[in-house]
Design a protein around this motif. Sequence first.
Motif, PDB file in Angstrom:
ATOM      1  N   VAL A 440       0.705  -1.399  -0.040  1.00 47.49           N
ATOM      2  CA  VAL A 440      -0.136  -0.024   0.053  1.00 47.49           C
ATOM      3  C   VAL A 440       0.981   1.215  -0.037  1.00 47.49           C
ATOM      4  O   VAL A 440       0.489   2.193  -0.860  1.00 47.49           O
ATOM      5  CB  VAL A 440      -1.083  -0.172   1.248  1.00 47.49           C
ATOM      6  CG1 VAL A 440      -1.600   1.268   1.541  1.00 47.49           C
ATOM      7  CG2 VAL A 440      -1.948  -1.131   1.141  1.00 47.49           C
ATOM      8  N   PHE A 441       1.861   1.352   0.940  1.00 48.37           N
ATOM      9  CA  PHE A 441       2.769   2.560   0.955  1.00 48.37           C
ATOM     10  C   PHE A 441       3.593   2.805  -0.397  1.00 48.37           C
ATOM     11  O   PHE A 441       3.626   3.775  -0.768  1.00 48.37           O
ATOM     12  CB  PHE A 441       3.923   2.410   1.840  1.00 48.37           C
ATOM     13  CG  PHE A 441       4.875   3.324   2.070  1.00 48.37           C
ATOM     14  CD1 PHE A 441       4.605   4.382   2.796  1.00 48.37           C
ATOM     15  CD2 PHE A 441       6.244   3.107   1.293  1.00 48.37           C
ATOM     16  CE1 PHE A 441       5.590   5.379   2.856  1.00 48.37           C
ATOM     17  CE2 PHE A 441       7.190   4.187   1.468  1.00 48.37           C
ATOM     18  CZ  PHE A 441       6.837   5.462   2.289  1.00 48.37           C
ATOM     19  N   VAL A 444       0.944   4.091  -2.713  1.00 49.74           N
ATOM     20  CA  VAL A 444       0.545   5.796  -2.196  1.00 49.74           C
ATOM     21  C   VAL A 444       1.577   6.706  -2.950  1.00 49.74           C
ATOM     22  O   VAL A 444       1.284   7.593  -3.454  1.00 49.74           O
ATOM     23  CB  VAL A 444       0.657   5.610  -0.650  1.00 49.74           C
ATOM     24  CG1 VAL A 444       0.873   7.276  -0.333  1.00 49.74           C
ATOM     25  CG2 VAL A 444      -0.461   5.027  -0.051  1.00 49.74           C
ATOM     26  N   ILE A 445       2.796   6.272  -2.961  1.00 52.51           N
ATOM     27  CA  ILE A 445       3.978   7.128  -3.565  1.00 52.51           C
ATOM     28  C   ILE A 445       3.728   7.160  -5.091  1.00 52.51           C
ATOM     29  O   ILE A 445       3.769   8.291  -5.674  1.00 52.51           O
ATOM     30  CB  ILE A 445       5.303   6.728  -3.218  1.00 52.51           C
ATOM     31  CG1 ILE A 445       5.313   6.384  -1.616  1.00 52.51           C
ATOM     32  CG2 ILE A 445       6.214   7.474  -3.900  1.00 52.51           C
ATOM     33  CD1 ILE A 445       5.304   7.680  -1.073  1.00 52.51           C
ATOM     34  N   GLY A 448       0.373   8.957  -6.004  1.00 50.25           N
ATOM     35  CA  GLY A 448       0.619  10.335  -5.657  1.00 50.25           C
ATOM     36  C   GLY A 448       1.345  10.807  -6.805  1.00 50.25           C
ATOM     37  O   GLY A 448       1.051  12.218  -7.205  1.00 50.25           O
ATOM     38  N   SER A 739      -4.650   2.066  -1.573  1.00 56.27           N
ATOM     39  CA  SER A 739      -3.662   3.538  -1.647  1.00 56.27           C
ATOM     40  C   SER A 739      -4.108   4.389  -2.200  1.00 56.27           C
ATOM     41  O   SER A 739      -3.889   5.664  -1.795  1.00 56.27           O
ATOM     42  CB  SER A 739      -2.415   2.599  -2.590  1.00 56.27           C
ATOM     43  OG  SER A 739      -2.899   2.798  -3.862  1.00 56.27           O
ATOM     44  N   PHE A 740      -4.990   4.523  -3.046  1.00 55.75           N
ATOM     45  CA  PHE A 740      -5.701   5.727  -3.479  1.00 55.75           C
ATOM     46  C   PHE A 740      -6.356   6.474  -2.626  1.00 55.75           C
ATOM     47  O   PHE A 740      -6.227   7.806  -2.410  1.00 55.75           O
ATOM     48  CB  PHE A 740      -6.896   5.441  -4.710  1.00 55.75           C
ATOM     49  CG  PHE A 740      -6.261   4.763  -5.891  1.00 55.75           C
ATOM     50  CD1 PHE A 740      -4.936   4.741  -6.245  1.00 55.75           C
ATOM     51  CD2 PHE A 740      -7.161   3.762  -6.695  1.00 55.75           C
ATOM     52  CE1 PHE A 740      -4.504   4.139  -7.275  1.00 55.75           C
ATOM     53  CE2 PHE A 740      -6.539   3.328  -7.696  1.00 55.75           C
ATOM     54  CZ  PHE A 740      -5.286   3.397  -8.034  1.00 55.75           C
ATOM     55  N   ILE A 742      -5.326   7.128   0.394  1.00 56.20           N
ATOM     56  CA  ILE A 742      -4.354   7.848   1.168  1.00 56.20           C
ATOM     57  C   ILE A 742      -3.740   8.701   0.177  1.00 56.20           C
ATOM     58  O   ILE A 742      -3.364   9.942   0.553  1.00 56.20           O
ATOM     59  CB  ILE A 742      -3.390   6.707   1.795  1.00 56.20           C
ATOM     60  CG1 ILE A 742      -4.035   5.797   2.776  1.00 56.20           C
ATOM     61  CG2 ILE A 742      -2.197   7.723   2.705  1.00 56.20           C
ATOM     62  CD1 ILE A 742      -2.963   4.903   3.348  1.00 56.20           C
ATOM     63  N   ALA A 743      -3.444   8.281  -0.996  1.00 59.41           N
ATOM     64  CA  ALA A 743      -2.596   9.123  -1.902  1.00 59.41           C
ATOM     65  C   ALA A 743      -3.244  10.359  -2.462  1.00 59.41           C
ATOM     66  O   ALA A 743      -2.762  11.316  -2.482  1.00 59.41           O
ATOM     67  CB  ALA A 743      -2.304   8.203  -3.020  1.00 59.41           C
ATOM     68  N   LEU A 746      -3.806  13.284   0.108  1.00 52.32           N
ATOM     69  CA  LEU A 746      -2.481  13.913   0.347  1.00 52.32           C
ATOM     70  C   LEU A 746      -1.971  14.506  -0.934  1.00 52.32           C
ATOM     71  O   LEU A 746      -1.421  15.890  -0.778  1.00 52.32           O
ATOM     72  CB  LEU A 746      -1.662  12.968   0.799  1.00 52.32           C
ATOM     73  CG  LEU A 746      -0.056  13.051   1.046  1.00 52.32           C
ATOM     74  CD1 LEU A 746      -0.242  14.213   2.437  1.00 52.32           C
ATOM     75  CD2 LEU A 746       0.843  12.114   1.507  1.00 52.32           C
ATOM     76  N   SER A 747      -2.171  14.233  -2.147  1.00 50.61           N
ATOM     77  CA  SER A 747      -1.547  14.595  -3.297  1.00 50.61           C
ATOM     78  C   SER A 747      -2.364  16.260  -3.763  1.00 50.61           C
ATOM     79  O   SER A 747      -1.787  16.846  -4.121  1.00 50.61           O
ATOM     80  CB  SER A 747      -1.364  13.797  -4.407  1.00 50.61           C
ATOM     81  OG  SER A 747      -0.684  12.887  -4.302  1.00 50.61           O
ATOM     82  N   THR A 776      -2.459   3.848 -12.402  1.00 54.34           N
ATOM     83  CA  THR A 776      -1.792   3.014 -11.697  1.00 54.34           C
ATOM     84  C   THR A 776      -2.541   1.714 -11.421  1.00 54.34           C
ATOM     85  O   THR A 776      -1.812   0.762 -11.442  1.00 54.34           O
ATOM     86  CB  THR A 776      -2.212   3.797 -10.269  1.00 54.34           C
ATOM     87  OG1 THR A 776      -1.744   5.346 -10.236  1.00 54.34           O
ATOM     88  CG2 THR A 776      -1.579   3.104  -9.090  1.00 54.34           C
TER      89      THR A 776
END
Length: 803
Positions: A440-441, A444-445, A448, A739-740, A742-743, A746-747, A776
Amino acid sequence: MISNYLKTGWRNIIKNRGTFMVNIIGLALGIASVIMIMLYVSSELSYDRFNKKADRIARVVFRANINGEEMNEAVVMAPVAQTLENDIPEVTDATRLAKSHNNRLEYNGTYYGQSNLGYVDPNFFQVFTLPIINGDQGTPLDKPNTVVISETLAKNIFGSADPVGKVIRVTNRDESYTVTAVMQDIPENSHFHFDILASTLGYVNAKKTTWMQSDFFTYLVLKEDADIAEVEAKLPAITRKYMGPQMIDAIGMSYEEFQKDNDLGLFLQPLTDIHLHSDFSDATTLEQGGDIKYIYIFSIVAIFMLVIACINFMNLATASASKRSKEVGIRKVLGSNKKQLIYQFLAEAFISALLASVLAIVIFAISLPGFNQLAGKNIEFYSLLKPVYVLCLIGLIFLITVLAGGYPAFYLSSFNPLHALKSKFSGSGKNSGIRSGLVVFQFVISAGLILATLVVKEQMSYIQNKDLGYEKDQLLVVHNTYLLENNEDNFIQEIKNNPRVENLTHSAYVPAGESYNEAGGIFLKGEFLRRMYFYNVDENYIPTMGMELLAGRNFSKDYGNESNNVIINEKAAEALGFGQSAIGKTFQRDTHEGLQDLHVIGIIKDFNWKSLHKEIDPLILKMNPHGGIIIKSKTADMSGIIEVLNSDWNSYNPKEALNYSILDDSFNHTYLKEQKMGTILTLFAILTIIVACLGLFGLVTFTAQQRFKEIGIRKVLGSSASQIVALLSKDFIKLVGISFLIAFPLSYYLMNKWLQDFAFRIEIKWWLFLLAATITLGTAFLTIGIKSFKAANMNPVKSLKIE
């Protein structure tokens, strides 16, 4: 013992070549990114630090808000330097620099074209570390009309002859200067660059005593124990003391009255902050600097690249635990303790990191020319061989060994030998949860960065297609027609008669790229209002530029002398309080001869005459053609016009070549930093998604191996290949989907922050999120699907007969 760990580690790596290659490629891309960004950041942070007194030097700057006009200027008044040196005990020295424009050199009748000339105080070389390599090394500028020239200029003009004592002529200023010394070329990482530094002792503006006109870049040297904040706190009182009396004479208002509704003052900027932390108007800067935001962005992205690669290593190592469980069990039964096993697995991680570093250096060497071109740098490969960078690389290898190999080493070495020999490890439970979190991390990157890239590209597209209030296409700007002197009018008439030319205006004022600028104090009924900028134009300027006249009339020769008539934009009409009824109104401009009445004859629609980072400011068009010309072409292919221009230009035997630019290219150059950021973000977004998908590919491979028999049974019982692909894919696709969540928030927050730098900007629309998610998810599914489809199409007999 260490050699045994390394030998055994190498054998295990060779045995698991597939996993090893995934790890190596991912780590190499991460390390190469860190190396590239490390050298880039180091270069950006090194600006002006070559000066021995760098940590003690501060530049004096001027900031104000006057009736809505935000003024951020890096130049201050001529008397400021000496005043602050006299009145502030913490100031040990003060020096000034003034930039001269359009300087043209001549020596012994030979013309050498333009050169960068700056006027500096005699103590300039005691403040800045600019080594003298020939001539007077003590006080080379202690007399009027003396200059210090750069090593490169000395070679260009004098060759191998000694330039000291020679006299060069600046033709546009009609002044002669004696060369007293030659200095080393000013380093690339300086916020100013000049070929000639002339003494201010012969410069008229340096003798001004006014506190109402800014001309000089002023630098202070502070005592070693001085606090810059405490020194800055003393500036308001000094400004009030010296500016106050002059303000009454200039604008008829006391300093205290003025400060009630306005705000102005002097501030200090550390020398080492100038390159990355400046927000001053282009007209008052020496050179375009960098931006600290991009340093942060690129550094974070490079670190994330490395972290993603390390996560791949951890995930693949822990996922392969079932394959190495018997190895661990046997080692423990034969007497290996946990500490020895940890060293063994760390040795494997060290070998991977070492080999990945070698591959990363190869990638760095191959991609360096392209990166230099993209970043506008001159980073050389041998820079990496400097001791500090070698130590950083060694440290990075050990850091990766700990980060990427630490968790797998402790995890694998903790196996119970009885369970290990029975291979009772499925990779589920707690460790499966950790792996899922790391996946997931990673995404996320990746997601993002993809969204950030799309936002940057959309903003750049918006800039390209925005209605600017003028037509930038098919406009050719010739900057130096004034060099033709008496032949300038003939040259302009010849160009007007060219059948390829649609229109032509005699003006050097353009809303993008290299341009003239002129500002003046504006008064209403004798009372100071604020400062506004002027464009000196002719009657063809508005039609040539495709601007819209909203009210009144254009300049015209039919009305005789129009020197006191002006056309203003909507913002100026608003700032003057005239509104739509501005036609026929009068206001005043401050000149050397006193206040000049200006009569409004027209209002033009606001156009973006500054960068889209800035709001549109008031602007006044005045009839005063000079400097250069702007040509409107009938076709997009302007090569024919340029060819004729060159021919006509050379027919007058000018001393310099034709200096021209295409306005559309100049406009694009204004946003070069943003374009470079978009390209670099695109590159890193692609790399992060590749590295993340490499890890995903490895995890799917191990999942397929663990469920080898299950897949065979399902196929025998009638499951289709698509069902098996869905079975193997759903858990991973679910992680990418998480992950979306979170990403994207933040983005969205970070990119909104970035967009705040633009006065004219896009809104981040929903479809950008959808597109980022599609890219993605599509890439991830393709990665998973390739391996899953291969597993689903294996012969089930093979899996069922394996014991």
